[in-house]
Scaffold this motif. Sequence first.
Motif, PDB file in Angstrom:
ATOM      1  N   HIS A   1      -0.394   2.229   7.951  1.00 44.04           N
ATOM      2  CA  HIS A   1       0.275   1.668   9.124  1.00 44.04           C
ATOM      3  C   HIS A   1      -0.664   1.518  10.304  1.00 44.04           C
ATOM      4  O   HIS A   1      -0.303   0.920  11.314  1.00 44.04           O
ATOM      5  N   GLU A   2      -1.895   2.045  10.183  1.00 44.94           N
ATOM      6  CA  GLU A   2      -2.876   1.855  11.249  1.00 44.94           C
ATOM      7  C   GLU A   2      -3.736   0.612  11.025  1.00 44.94           C
ATOM      8  O   GLU A   2      -4.674   0.376  11.763  1.00 44.94           O
ATOM      9  N   LEU A   3      -3.438  -0.119   9.957  1.00 40.01           N
ATOM     10  CA  LEU A   3      -4.202  -1.326   9.653  1.00 40.01           C
ATOM     11  C   LEU A   3      -3.391  -2.562  10.014  1.00 40.01           C
ATOM     12  O   LEU A   3      -2.156  -2.535   9.975  1.00 40.01           O
ATOM     13  N   SER A   4      -4.085  -3.647  10.341  1.00 43.21           N
ATOM     14  CA  SER A   4      -3.381  -4.898  10.594  1.00 43.21           C
ATOM     15  C   SER A   4      -2.931  -5.488   9.269  1.00 43.21           C
ATOM     16  O   SER A   4      -3.354  -5.044   8.196  1.00 43.21           O
TER      17      SER A   4
ATOM     18  N   ALA B   1     -16.956  -5.315  -0.041  1.00 47.50           N
ATOM     19  CA  ALA B   1     -16.738  -6.536  -0.820  1.00 47.50           C
ATOM     20  C   ALA B   1     -15.577  -7.357  -0.272  1.00 47.50           C
ATOM     21  O   ALA B   1     -15.577  -8.574  -0.366  1.00 47.50           O
ATOM     22  N   VAL B   2     -14.583  -6.681   0.299  1.00 48.99           N
ATOM     23  CA  VAL B   2     -13.475  -7.441   0.884  1.00 48.99           C
ATOM     24  C   VAL B   2     -13.659  -7.606   2.390  1.00 48.99           C
ATOM     25  O   VAL B   2     -12.717  -7.859   3.128  1.00 48.99           O
ATOM     26  N   GLU B   3     -14.927  -7.452   2.815  1.00 51.51           N
ATOM     27  CA  GLU B   3     -15.316  -7.707   4.197  1.00 51.51           C
ATOM     28  C   GLU B   3     -14.610  -6.798   5.188  1.00 51.51           C
ATOM     29  O   GLU B   3     -14.136  -7.226   6.236  1.00 51.51           O
ATOM     30  N   LEU B   4     -14.491  -5.511   4.823  1.00 50.67           N
ATOM     31  CA  LEU B   4     -13.947  -4.523   5.756  1.00 50.67           C
ATOM     32  C   LEU B   4     -15.007  -3.460   6.012  1.00 50.67           C
ATOM     33  O   LEU B   4     -15.873  -3.217   5.168  1.00 50.67           O
TER      34      LEU B   4
ATOM     35  N   LEU C   1       0.856  -1.194   0.000  1.00 50.67           N
ATOM     36  CA  LEU C   1       0.000   0.000   0.000  1.00 50.67           C
ATOM     37  C   LEU C   1       0.887   1.236   0.000  1.00 50.67           C
ATOM     38  O   LEU C   1       1.973   1.230   0.565  1.00 50.67           O
ATOM     39  N   PHE C   2       0.394   2.307  -0.640  1.00 51.80           N
ATOM     40  CA  PHE C   2       1.158   3.543  -0.651  1.00 51.80           C
ATOM     41  C   PHE C   2       1.111   4.148   0.746  1.00 51.80           C
ATOM     42  O   PHE C   2       0.028   4.479   1.248  1.00 51.80           O
ATOM     43  N   PRO C   3       2.274   4.295   1.387  1.00 49.56           N
ATOM     44  CA  PRO C   3       2.255   4.689   2.802  1.00 49.56           C
ATOM     45  C   PRO C   3       1.794   6.129   3.015  1.00 49.56           C
ATOM     46  O   PRO C   3       1.430   6.490   4.127  1.00 49.56           O
ATOM     47  N   HIS C   4       1.795   6.939   1.954  1.00 46.30           N
ATOM     48  CA  HIS C   4       1.435   8.341   2.147  1.00 46.30           C
ATOM     49  C   HIS C   4      -0.043   8.579   1.876  1.00 46.30           C
ATOM     50  O   HIS C   4      -0.499   9.715   1.954  1.00 46.30           O
ATOM     51  N   LEU C   5      -0.793   7.523   1.540  1.00 49.45           N
ATOM     52  CA  LEU C   5      -2.212   7.687   1.232  1.00 49.45           C
ATOM     53  C   LEU C   5      -3.053   6.860   2.193  1.00 49.45           C
ATOM     54  O   LEU C   5      -2.642   5.787   2.626  1.00 49.45           O
ATOM     55  N   SER C   6      -4.254   7.359   2.490  1.00 46.92           N
ATOM     56  CA  SER C   6      -5.162   6.600   3.358  1.00 46.92           C
ATOM     57  C   SER C   6      -5.633   5.347   2.625  1.00 46.92           C
ATOM     58  O   SER C   6      -5.420   5.208   1.422  1.00 46.92           O
ATOM     59  N   ALA C   7      -6.266   4.448   3.369  1.00 48.38           N
ATOM     60  CA  ALA C   7      -6.764   3.218   2.759  1.00 48.38           C
ATOM     61  C   ALA C   7      -7.707   3.556   1.604  1.00 48.38           C
ATOM     62  O   ALA C   7      -7.609   2.984   0.515  1.00 48.38           O
TER      63      ALA C   7
ATOM     64  N   VAL D   1      -7.229  -4.330   1.693  1.00 45.35           N
ATOM     65  CA  VAL D   1      -7.246  -3.047   0.993  1.00 45.35           C
ATOM     66  C   VAL D   1      -6.517  -3.182  -0.349  1.00 45.35           C
ATOM     67  O   VAL D   1      -6.965  -2.667  -1.374  1.00 45.35           O
ATOM     68  N   ALA D   2      -5.396  -3.900  -0.332  1.00 44.17           N
ATOM     69  CA  ALA D   2      -4.647  -4.090  -1.574  1.00 44.17           C
ATOM     70  C   ALA D   2      -5.511  -4.823  -2.602  1.00 44.17           C
ATOM     71  O   ALA D   2      -5.493  -4.504  -3.800  1.00 44.17           O
ATOM     72  N   LEU D   3      -6.265  -5.802  -2.133  1.00 43.37           N
ATOM     73  CA  LEU D   3      -7.152  -6.546  -3.034  1.00 43.37           C
ATOM     74  C   LEU D   3      -8.228  -5.610  -3.587  1.00 43.37           C
ATOM     75  O   LEU D   3      -8.498  -5.593  -4.799  1.00 43.37           O
ATOM     76  N   ALA D   4      -8.815  -4.798  -2.698  1.00 43.80           N
ATOM     77  CA  ALA D   4      -9.854  -3.858  -3.137  1.00 43.80           C
ATOM     78  C   ALA D   4      -9.276  -2.878  -4.157  1.00 43.80           C
ATOM     79  O   ALA D   4      -9.928  -2.533  -5.143  1.00 43.80           O
ATOM     80  N   ARG D   5      -8.055  -2.433  -3.915  1.00 44.34           N
ATOM     81  CA  ARG D   5      -7.415  -1.478  -4.823  1.00 44.34           C
ATOM     82  C   ARG D   5      -7.272  -2.079  -6.222  1.00 44.34           C
ATOM     83  O   ARG D   5      -7.511  -1.417  -7.233  1.00 44.34           O
ATOM     84  N   ALA D   6      -6.891  -3.352  -6.267  1.00 37.30           N
ATOM     85  CA  ALA D   6      -6.739  -4.007  -7.561  1.00 37.30           C
ATOM     86  C   ALA D   6      -8.100  -4.274  -8.199  1.00 37.30           C
ATOM     87  O   ALA D   6      -8.284  -4.114  -9.406  1.00 37.30           O
ATOM     88  N   LEU D   7      -9.093  -4.662  -7.378  1.00 45.02           N
ATOM     89  CA  LEU D   7     -10.428  -4.945  -7.906  1.00 45.02           C
ATOM     90  C   LEU D   7     -11.072  -3.690  -8.499  1.00 45.02           C
ATOM     91  O   LEU D   7     -11.876  -3.777  -9.431  1.00 45.02           O
TER      92      LEU D   7
END
Lengths: 520, 340
Positions: free
Chosen positions: B132-135, B119-122, B90-96, B142-148
């Motif tokens: 960095h605030e995410l587990s 859709a990714v159950e979040l 994930l891009f560390p300078h951007l929010s989820a 989030v990465a999956l959602a970003r690609a989807l």
Amino acid sequence: MTEAVEHSVPLSSRRVTGSGLAMVAATLIALVSLIPLGFIVMVAAGSGWDETVRLVFRPKVGELLLNTLWLELITLPLSIVLGVTLAWLTERTDLRGAGLWAGLMVAPLGVPAFVQSYAWSSAFPSFHGLAGAVAIALISYFPFVYLPVAAQLRRLDPALEDNAASLGLRPLAVFMRVVLPQLRLSICAGALLVGLHLLGEYGLFVLMRYDTFATAIVDQFQSVYDGPAANLLGGVLVLCCVVLLGGEAVLRGDRRYARIGSGSARRAVPAPLGHWLVPSLLLLTAVAAVALGVTFVTLGRWLWFGGAAVWKLDQIGAALGQTALYALLAGLVATALAMPMAWIAVRSPGRWQRLLEAGHLYVGALPGIIVALALVAITVRVALPLYQTVATLVVAYALIFLPRALTGLRSSIAQVPVELERAAMNLGRSPVASVWQVTMRLAFPGIAASILMVALGAANELTATLMLAPNGTRTLATKFWALTSELDYAAAAPYAVLLIVVSMPLTLLLRRQSNRAIGQ
Amino acid sequence: MTLLSLTGVSRTYGEVVALDRVDLSVKVGGLTAVVGASGSGKTTLLRLIAGFEAPDAGRIEMGGTVLAGGSGFVPAHRRGIGLVAQEGALFPHLSAGANIAFGMEGSEQDRRVAELLRAVELDPALAQRMPHELSGGQQQRVALARALARRPRLMLFDEPFSALDAGLRANMREMVKARLGAEGITGILVTHDQQEALSFADQLVVLEDGRIVQAGDPRELYQQPRTERLARFLGDALVVDAAVAGGEAMTALGRVRVGKATAEGRARILLRPEQIRLVPWSEGQPAAEILSASFEGPITVVKFRANGATFTIKCSSAEAPVQGRASIIVLGTGHPVAAA
């Protein structure tokens, strides 16, 4: 019996005593490092309102403020653009001989700005004013941006750029939206250094005939020692520093840009320059030629004109000896002063430690000229016998370069596992002996490097030396400055060469440090 | 129908051959897992498909378009292939939320971000958080959602679950499978975890030293690998010497049924440990002499000797013999494997 009782003292309480001692020492040193700030407060409080208004709100100060503003506003963006462009070219493209180019881009740090300025003003006498000041400042200080940005480019996780591309971004958009935002911290840090140097530099701007607070303060100071005018200008200069520091803090923000997780171990695929190769090489060559070539050619010319006559070996030798002595003393004192803080920062970090550390580090942001003004004021008023003594000069050096000593020491002490210290104590050494025989012994390379870094800095320090040195002092920098002021450029040339020789190792150290910081 | 096909794809780095004449075809909507040890070339394969690098030789086609090969090369940002990297990248300078919207075009991005998070159950509220605030698991989602968000036809997964702990990993795997199935997206997963590969894919590809050793249905590869080496790579294996005659193999473990096509004569036969049961001793059955039994909770590792040969298998603790003698029962059929 007493002995038995002493032996029964648990180790932990002994350790508390040990770090307690260090804490007391670090607190005292932090207090000493607050002297320059105390001086500013004293000036502000002591000068009386009417006099302050009269001295601060006058056209001359307005003019100096404008000059400073122009200088910062033009030089900072140019340094950032140049530093980032060059860092990207040497770190991220398929440029041949990138290592050599990278070395050349750091090398200008090895030429003191006032030597750079001397070379240009003697080669092109009509080159001065704002344009000259900006140009010389740019070529002297852009490596401050280049170094951290290049290091950061190397440690960015290439997977992020891959992902951005797979999300449909063109290479330029990837750079603007993913790479550049992550360079923000490095750019801010580098730009802050450039900005602070612009505020504190004296020699460069005198030779470029561009008035700044630093030049005005020294002018005032040379006519009236410890006069209210110079001191109040110093106060305004510190305010400028505060504005710069605050601005940087705001721009930097409090976001964390560290990479998340370990990321991919791969290095980024170099971008092919293609038909940009020739323009890129032209840019790099031009930067090297302007930032290094002109100075070296000019120096060569003056040495050629001067011939053997300028090599007055007795005088040069004396200056070299004096410089080496002062520099070494400064290195030893600064390193010794930084030691308790470095040890505490590594071994027992906490809130109080962070506060103390801030006390140690802030002097690095103050121009040397302020430290000098403060020490003059203190010695003149409180301890006159110390005024214009080597001791005061060495203390000034030590304060100016305290942050440099501290950062080097801290990282080398951090590399010694605390378990070794504990093992030594289990084997019967006292806490002090354990630290001395184990930690300090193992951290010795770092200690030596710290002494060297401070010494190199002190060796070409000009402003504070001019203001504080005992009469008759001839260091390389002051001798060079005296000859340059008499327009005896040829006689100054050997000193310029020596100043460069003294400074170059620093660039190597800095480069190694920034590489090590990212684990390479 | 084939979505992606690789023909004779090779890639070398200096002296090292990372991929050697690889042929691979992936069906529309299929899930392919590429498994191999580290250095087997699986990451290179993924990077070539994604378009971060070009192959030295061979051809990559997707849906009738040549992506690489001959003179043509489509760069990564024009391929429309999604990627979920190790640890999410994930891009560390951007929010989820900004990460998810990063590759989006058009309007109503906030609404779509919220949809994708669901859709990714979040929880859509997580959109405001910084990476960095995410587990670790949330970062991967989030990465999956970003690609989807780009609605790619093909999605690549580069060991995306390896940083997660075991329970979370299975959970994520199921979620990814469900998402890809629901959206009709073709998936390729690269992993070094055999179990993950077996459970994820309908096509399993095994890479070794830059070559495809075998590709096919995961069950088939597991039960009938061509070589002993591959058999052991895909899971615990008992490979025994046997004499094959009349559809049966005589082994140290007793008679084992083999496929009809198995050649007669001497052979090496593969059995998976789960095909072996050790039951209370009864006369006339092949006998196992229990050498040791070490209890590990649900399973017990039993070491036994049969006909002079020593074997180690994992048994259900409910029925594992602890000492003495037991009878050996072999379930299913054995499969001959080549020695290499």
